[in-house]
Design an enzyme around this catalytic site. Structure first.
Site, PDB file in Angstrom:
ATOM      1  N   ARG A  29       0.813  -1.214   0.000  1.00 27.21           N
ATOM      2  CA  ARG A  29       0.000   0.000   0.000  1.00 27.21           C
ATOM      3  C   ARG A  29       0.845   1.262   0.000  1.00 27.21           C
ATOM      4  NH1 ARG A  29      -5.009  -2.121   2.988  1.00 27.21           N
ATOM      5  NH2 ARG A  29      -6.359  -0.339   3.318  1.00 27.21           N
ATOM      6  N   ARG A  47      -8.954   7.919   4.830  1.00 24.38           N
ATOM      7  CA  ARG A  47      -8.467   6.719   4.137  1.00 24.38           C
ATOM      8  C   ARG A  47      -8.414   6.945   2.630  1.00 24.38           C
ATOM      9  NH1 ARG A  47     -12.626   3.025   6.417  1.00 24.38           N
ATOM     10  NH2 ARG A  47     -11.844   1.338   5.146  1.00 24.38           N
TER      11      ARG A  47
END
Ligand code: AMP
Length: 191
Positions: free
Chosen positions: A89, A145
């Site tokens: 990520r 997020r």
């Protein structure tokens, strides 16, 4: 040893698709978010380390995440590879994984990008909040997020695009359609 990476924003359907794909291919699903949540619930040291970041919707620091990932990968069920759901990520994680692939003499077969527009993502996440009661599915954390995804995870996609291994799939289609396109992309490469 073969790996498939699923990349997509929060709410793109990575978890749902990875689970079905794991059943079909026989490769285990490694969902770093699930591992962190499990540790959080059981009050482990790793859980306590990850907690403040998860609550804010930020990435858990790379050193902690990479160590956890390596540990998971060392388990016997990963001997033939894995479906990666939520890792890498960040560019640092992608580079660490590249090195690992070389060390293990493994192959990164395909990076599947599940593309979904922002409006649909937010809508899905708010619905999931109602259904599952995930602590990080509230409006403020969701915004955070999304920002983290754009700033830190989106560059990972470019990193893999340069290697020519990205298959782009629309994640706005029904679950079965996404799965069949995903499975086709993966089976072409997994052989
Ligand atoms: P997820 O269930 O994949 O949305 O992950 C939930 C949370 O776990 C994320 O918002 C991060 O705080 C943490 N997390 C999961 N995977 C990673 C990763 N590869 N690197 C850093 N943090 C992660």
């Amino acid at each position: 040893m073969k790996f498939v990476i699923l990349i997509g924003a929060p709410g793109a359907g990575k978890g749902t698709q990875a689970k079905i794909l794991a059943e079909k291919t026989g490769l285990p699903q490694i969902a770093t978010g699930d591992i962190f949540r499990h540790n959080l619930k059981n009050n482990t040291e790793l859980g306590n380390q990850a907690k403040p970041y998860m609550e804010r919707g930020e990435l858990v620091p790379d050193t902690i995440t990479i160590a956890m990932f390596k540990d998971r990968l060392s388990k016997p069920d990963c001997k033939d590879g894995a479906i990666l759901d939520g890792f890498p990520r960040s560019i640092a994680q992608a580079k660490a994984f590249d090195q690992l692939v070389t060390e293990l003499d493994a192959t990164l077969s395909v990076v599947a990008y599940l593309k979904v527009s922002q409006d649909i993502l937010v809508d899905r996440l708010l619905k999931r909040a109602e259904l599952e009661g995930r602590a990080d599915d509230n409006a403020e954390t969701i915004r955070n997020r999304m920002r983290v995804y754009e700033e830190q995870t989106f560059p990972v996609l470019s990193f893999y695009k340069e290697k020519g291994i990205v298959a782009e799939i629309s994640g706005e289609q029904p679950i079965e359609t996404v799965q069949s396109e995903l499975y086709q992309a993966v089976s072409e490469k997994l052989g």
